[in-house]
Motif scaffolding. Structure first.
Motif, short mmCIF file in Angstrom:
data_model
loop_
_atom_site.label_atom_id
_atom_site.label_comp_id
_atom_site.label_asym_id
_atom_site.label_seq_id
_atom_site.Cartn_x
_atom_site.Cartn_y
_atom_site.Cartn_z
N GLN A 60 0.82 -1.21 0.00
CA GLN A 60 0.00 0.00 0.00
C GLN A 60 0.85 1.25 0.00
O GLN A 60 0.47 2.26 -0.58
CB GLN A 60 -0.93 0.02 1.20
N MET A 120 -4.93 6.35 5.27
CA MET A 120 -4.58 4.98 4.91
C MET A 120 -3.18 4.62 5.42
O MET A 120 -2.94 3.50 5.89
CB MET A 120 -4.66 4.80 3.39
N GLU A 165 -9.03 1.69 7.35
CA GLU A 165 -8.71 1.15 6.03
C GLU A 165 -9.97 1.04 5.16
O GLU A 165 -9.97 1.44 4.00
CB GLU A 165 -8.06 -0.23 6.19
N MET A 219 -10.40 3.37 1.85
CA MET A 219 -10.45 2.67 0.56
C MET A 219 -11.72 3.02 -0.21
O MET A 219 -11.67 3.30 -1.41
CB MET A 219 -10.34 1.16 0.75
N HIS A 220 -12.85 3.00 0.47
CA HIS A 220 -14.10 3.29 -0.22
C HIS A 220 -14.18 4.75 -0.64
O HIS A 220 -14.65 5.07 -1.73
CB HIS A 220 -15.30 2.91 0.67
#
Length: 146
Positions: free
Chosen positions: A54, A73, A128, A132-133
């Protein structure tokens, strides 16, 4: 965001799988100490692979929201690695003899280290999922504008 190569995607997915399998082994492997120990090591390896892949993804755009979500993140990745360290300590009790020399040290160990990997893992997983969304949504919105 820069896309991962095929090898990096495999390492990323393998890291996520190792994290899930490792936590499963630790939580459900109560009767077998070797299963707990191998699960803790698998989680630690998975967290390193997952966070490492990541961190290789870089956003070079100027969207402030995506940059902020990217920092969230990265903080989640740090929490995953912290959870891995706390889980390894919980399983192998490397620092326990240093703390257990007095009752205050034992209380500090229980308060700050023992089973706190669950809290770090929960924080990391929630951050996370959120980031991410939201990043996917913001990237879609950015592509529609262009």
């Amino acid at each position: 965001m820069r896309q991962l190569t095929n090898l990096q995607s495999i390492i990323f997915a393998l890291g996520a799988l190792l994290m899930v399998a490792g936590v499963g082994c630790v939580v459900f492997g109560v009767a077998h100490p070797w299963l707990q120990k191998s699960g803790a090591l698998a989680f630690a390896l998975g967290a390193l692979c997952f966070a490492g892949m990541q961190l290789t993804q870089v956003y070079t755009g100027t969207n402030f929201t995506i940059r902020r979500l990217r920092r969230i993140m990265i903080f989640a990745d740090v929490c995953f690695i912290l959870a891995a360290l706390l889980l390894v300590e919980h399983t192998f009790q490397i620092l326990f003899p240093l703390f257990a020399t007095s009752i205050d040290g034992y209380n500090s160990y229980i308060h700050y280290i023992y089973n706190n990997w669950v809290v770090a893992l929960l924080v990391a997983a929630l951050l996370e999922m959120y980031s991410m969304h939201r990043i996917a949504y913001e990237l879609r919105k950015e592509q529609e504008k262009a």
